[in-house]
Scaffold this motif. Structure first.
Motif, PDB file in Angstrom:
ATOM      1  N   PRO B 126       0.785  -1.238   0.000  1.00  0.00           N
ATOM      2  CA  PRO B 126       0.000   0.000   0.000  1.00  0.00           C
ATOM      3  C   PRO B 126       0.815   1.286   0.000  1.00  0.00           C
ATOM      4  O   PRO B 126       0.342   2.313  -0.481  1.00  0.00           O
ATOM      5  N   ALA B 127       2.054   1.231   0.491  1.00  0.00           N
ATOM      6  CA  ALA B 127       2.869   2.446   0.544  1.00  0.00           C
ATOM      7  C   ALA B 127       3.392   2.863  -0.829  1.00  0.00           C
ATOM      8  O   ALA B 127       3.821   3.993  -1.031  1.00  0.00           O
ATOM      9  N   ASP B 132       3.877   2.605  -9.617  1.00  0.00           N
ATOM     10  CA  ASP B 132       5.068   1.846  -9.235  1.00  0.00           C
ATOM     11  C   ASP B 132       4.691   0.392  -8.966  1.00  0.00           C
ATOM     12  O   ASP B 132       5.456  -0.523  -9.286  1.00  0.00           O
ATOM     13  N   GLN B 133       3.520   0.191  -8.361  1.00  0.00           N
ATOM     14  CA  GLN B 133       3.036  -1.175  -8.126  1.00  0.00           C
ATOM     15  C   GLN B 133       2.917  -1.914  -9.453  1.00  0.00           C
ATOM     16  O   GLN B 133       3.337  -3.063  -9.588  1.00  0.00           O
ATOM     17  N   VAL B 134       2.319  -1.225 -10.421  1.00  0.00           N
ATOM     18  CA  VAL B 134       2.113  -1.829 -11.743  1.00  0.00           C
ATOM     19  C   VAL B 134       3.446  -2.176 -12.399  1.00  0.00           C
ATOM     20  O   VAL B 134       3.636  -3.292 -12.894  1.00  0.00           O
ATOM     21  N   ALA B 135       4.382  -1.229 -12.375  1.00  0.00           N
ATOM     22  CA  ALA B 135       5.682  -1.451 -13.011  1.00  0.00           C
ATOM     23  C   ALA B 135       6.435  -2.604 -12.352  1.00  0.00           C
ATOM     24  O   ALA B 135       6.983  -3.466 -13.031  1.00  0.00           O
ATOM     25  N   LEU B 136       6.442  -2.608 -11.018  1.00  0.00           N
ATOM     26  CA  LEU B 136       7.178  -3.640 -10.294  1.00  0.00           C
ATOM     27  C   LEU B 136       6.571  -5.020 -10.518  1.00  0.00           C
ATOM     28  O   LEU B 136       7.287  -6.007 -10.670  1.00  0.00           O
ATOM     29  N   ALA B 167      10.209   1.916  -6.260  1.00  0.00           N
ATOM     30  CA  ALA B 167       9.578   0.755  -5.616  1.00  0.00           C
ATOM     31  C   ALA B 167      10.623  -0.094  -4.904  1.00  0.00           C
ATOM     32  O   ALA B 167      10.452  -0.469  -3.747  1.00  0.00           O
ATOM     33  N   LYS B 168      11.710  -0.383  -5.604  1.00  0.00           N
ATOM     34  CA  LYS B 168      12.754  -1.230  -5.014  1.00  0.00           C
ATOM     35  C   LYS B 168      13.378  -0.549  -3.804  1.00  0.00           C
ATOM     36  O   LYS B 168      13.682  -1.195  -2.801  1.00  0.00           O
ATOM     37  N   GLN B 169      13.590   0.762  -3.901  1.00  0.00           N
ATOM     38  CA  GLN B 169      14.167   1.506  -2.776  1.00  0.00           C
ATOM     39  C   GLN B 169      13.272   1.396  -1.545  1.00  0.00           C
ATOM     40  O   GLN B 169      13.767   1.196  -0.435  1.00  0.00           O
ATOM     41  N   TYR B 170      11.965   1.534  -1.766  1.00  0.00           N
ATOM     42  CA  TYR B 170      11.045   1.453  -0.632  1.00  0.00           C
ATOM     43  C   TYR B 170      11.138   0.097   0.057  1.00  0.00           C
ATOM     44  O   TYR B 170      11.228   0.001   1.277  1.00  0.00           O
ATOM     45  N   LEU B 171      11.134  -0.967  -0.762  1.00  0.00           N
ATOM     46  CA  LEU B 171      11.214  -2.318  -0.210  1.00  0.00           C
ATOM     47  C   LEU B 171      12.504  -2.494   0.586  1.00  0.00           C
ATOM     48  O   LEU B 171      12.523  -3.082   1.668  1.00  0.00           O
ATOM     49  N   LYS B 172      13.575  -1.940   0.025  1.00  0.00           N
ATOM     50  CA  LYS B 172      14.896  -2.061   0.656  1.00  0.00           C
ATOM     51  C   LYS B 172      14.942  -1.266   1.966  1.00  0.00           C
ATOM     52  O   LYS B 172      15.288  -1.791   3.010  1.00  0.00           O
ATOM     53  N   ARG B 189      -5.002  -5.822   1.226  1.00  0.00           N
ATOM     54  CA  ARG B 189      -3.958  -6.065   0.241  1.00  0.00           C
ATOM     55  C   ARG B 189      -4.536  -6.680  -1.019  1.00  0.00           C
ATOM     56  O   ARG B 189      -4.151  -6.336  -2.141  1.00  0.00           O
ATOM     57  N   LEU B 190      -5.472  -7.591  -0.849  1.00  0.00           N
ATOM     58  CA  LEU B 190      -6.123  -8.218  -2.003  1.00  0.00           C
ATOM     59  C   LEU B 190      -6.830  -7.181  -2.863  1.00  0.00           C
ATOM     60  O   LEU B 190      -6.798  -7.267  -4.087  1.00  0.00           O
TER      61      LEU B 190
END
Lengths: 113, 426
Positions: B126-127, B132-136, B167-172, B189-190
């Motif tokens: 959600p963050a 970015d969700q779509v791209a990732l 997106a990757k930075q956020y996850l990291k 989330r669903l």
């Protein structure tokens, strides 16, 4: 008919392709080999791993490598049958790696009687 | 086995799908902060396949072969680096003690499926911004390349790179673990996953600017992921089946929506014999699967509406009364201009054209919509024509004519405009 060796070099751009593009690229290689076999001119072929060792000189020095420029790195070879260099090079032009900064060295195999 | 057998054996999109699986499993083991390394390992596996599969026989199980390479590489990296605290917290201890066994477990079929679902959930965190969700998702779950994503979303590679980086930075930075959310968090989330998949499907279905092949790929991929969801305990909800049903039913019309010159044909003008019967049947099947539980989600309603269209042999035979009820229910949850417009069309089919016109004028920001999106003026013009108001019919149809890129639609509108001029002259 004579034997010619194709020495495949470079084509490191292939590494940048997407999974889908790589699958399609591989498809092109299969098709090329198919065509050569159908014409009965495919003799042999192998791919080489990128790692390796080099043994040099009178002292037989062993080093890690080859760490050639990526353009120069040999990726594999074919042996095919053709009547002349003209024929052989014409066949080599169909190599699928060429558009990806690849090269094909064409060398006639020496036959001794 | 001769060469041409080899060529036929490779399933369509094998590499793309395997990419998703490998990335999911390896990210589960190494953690989302090592996503870049994981992507490199996967790329290496394909590279190795490309080299060795050229010259040798195709492996009996290409998929298994690739996973084996990924697995061996994973064990290799772990053994060499020895910094177990660097990896996913879930497995850090086990990896240290029993490397091979631990890694092996993650490569079982059920664990692979599990990891893929976790990956989808992580991409839909959600963050993250929706884009970015779509791209990732497209990059890591669907195995699309950056250029392919850019083409599909009609933007440039730099834009996509930025979205992926963010997106990757956020996850990291936030040490996001690959996990299945529980309880209420799973529900929310669903919802995000549904939205992302719906978005993906719509990009493929409605975008006229990208080429047909990539659009079909997007639709197929959205459907594949929705199906993947239904196969997992945590994703197997009525709403998931409804979403999948909706995609199948809409996809059945994919071919008939496009004219030879790649322009759109509206529903009422489509040749229904070109609708894909197999997809329609699949849609009905999933619609059936979705009719459990006590929730009527927007996907239930939209898929039911889509089913009404598919069931009708012609536009005129559609059960408009039932459809109007469904639109009324849909509006309670999703009040958008497009839904309101589609509802107005249904009302007109029930001889409520005057009321329908009135409802359209009540749509928020309608003045702007009429001059920017041809569908609004096309429908309004058509409705005026139905009630005999030739002045307004001509005005809005002419506007739609200017706005639509579709040659097929232009032709149809022109035909109506000619009839108006004709009656004016008499």
């Amino acid at each position: 008919m004579k034997d010619f060796m194709f020495i495949f070099r470079g084509a490191t751009e292939v590494f940048q392709l997407s999974p889908e593009e790589m699958q399609q690229h591989m498809h092109k290689w299969f098709t090329w080999v198919d065509e050569l076999k159908a014409k009965n001119i495919y003799v042999a072929g192998e791919a080489l791993t990128p790692e390796g060792k080099t043994v040099t000189g009178a002292k037989a020095l062993v080093t890690d490598g080859p760490f050639a420029e990526s353009k120069e790195l040999v990726g594999g070879f074919f042996v095919i049958k053709a009547n002349s260099y003209e024929e052989a090079t014409e066949i080599a032009k169909s190599c699928p790696d060429l558009p990806f900064d690849g090269s094909v060295e064409v060398r006639e195999v020496m036959k001794f009687r | 086995m001769n060469g041409s057998d080899k060529v036929q054996q490779l399933v369509d999109h094998l590499f793309r799908h395997e990419s998703g699986k490998m990335i999911a499993v390896l990210t589960r083991i190494f953690g989302t902060h090592n996503l870049e390394m994981v992507e490199d390992v996967v790329q290496e596996a394909f590279f190795r396949a490309m080299k060795t599969w050229h010259f040798e026989q195709l492996p009996d199980n290409p998929s298994g072969w690739l996973m084996q390479v990924a697995r061996n590489r994973a064990i290799d990296i772990i053994r060499r680096q020895q910094h177990f605290d660097q990896y996913s917290k879930e497995v850090a201890y086990a990896l240290q003690e029993e490397t091979e066994q631990t890694v092996e477990q993650f490569f079982s079929e059920s664990e692979v499926a599990d990891s893929q679902l976790r990956m989808i959930f992580a991409c839909c965190h959600p963050a993250l911004k929706e884009e970015d969700q779509v791209a990732l998702t497209l990059k890591t779950v669907s195995g699309f390349g950056v250029a392919e994503i850019a083409r599909a979303l009609v933007t440039n590679e730099t834009v996509i790179q930025k979205r992926l980086y963010r997106a990757k930075q956020y996850l990291k930075d936030n040490k996001i673990a690959l996990e299945i959310p529980a309880g209420h968090e799973l529900t929310t989330r669903l919802q995000i996953v549904y939205t992302v998949l719906y978005l993906l499907f719509n990009e493929g279905y409605n975008s006229l600017k990208s080429d047909e092949l990539i659009r079909k790929d997007l639709c197929a991929e959205a459907m594949r992921l929705a199906f993947l969801l239904t196969e997992h305990r945590s994703g197997k909800h009525p709403a998931t089946f409804a979403l999948l049903a909706l995609m199948c039913l809409q996809a059945s019309r994919f071919e008939s929506r496009m004219d030879a010159d790649n322009s759109i044909i509206l529903l009422q003008h489509q040749d229904r014999s070109t609708w894909n019967a197999a997809l329609i049947q699949q849609g009905y099947y999933f619609l059936n699967q979705s009719s459990t539980g006590d929730e009527l989600t927007i996907y239930h309603l939209e898929s039911a509406i889509a089913a009404e269209h598919c069931m009708a042999p012609t536009f005129k035979d559609t059960n408009w009364a039932r459809m109007l009820q469904m639109y009324d229910m849909l509006l309670e949850q999703k009040r958008t201009p497009l839904v309101l417009l589609n509802r107005a069309i249904v009302m007109a089919q029930l001889n409520q054209a005057v009321k329908a016109i009135h409802e359209i004028w009540l749509i928020e920001d309608i003045d702007n919509l009429l001059i920017t999106q041809y569908i609004f003026s096309a429908v309004l013009g058509d409705l005026y024509w139905q009630i005999g108001d030739e002045h307004n019919a001509g005005k809005f149809l002419a506007l739609a004519y200017q706005l639509t890129p579709s040659l097929a639609e232009k032709k149809l509108i022109k035909g109506k405009l000619n009839m108006i001029d004709h009656t004016k002259m008499n």
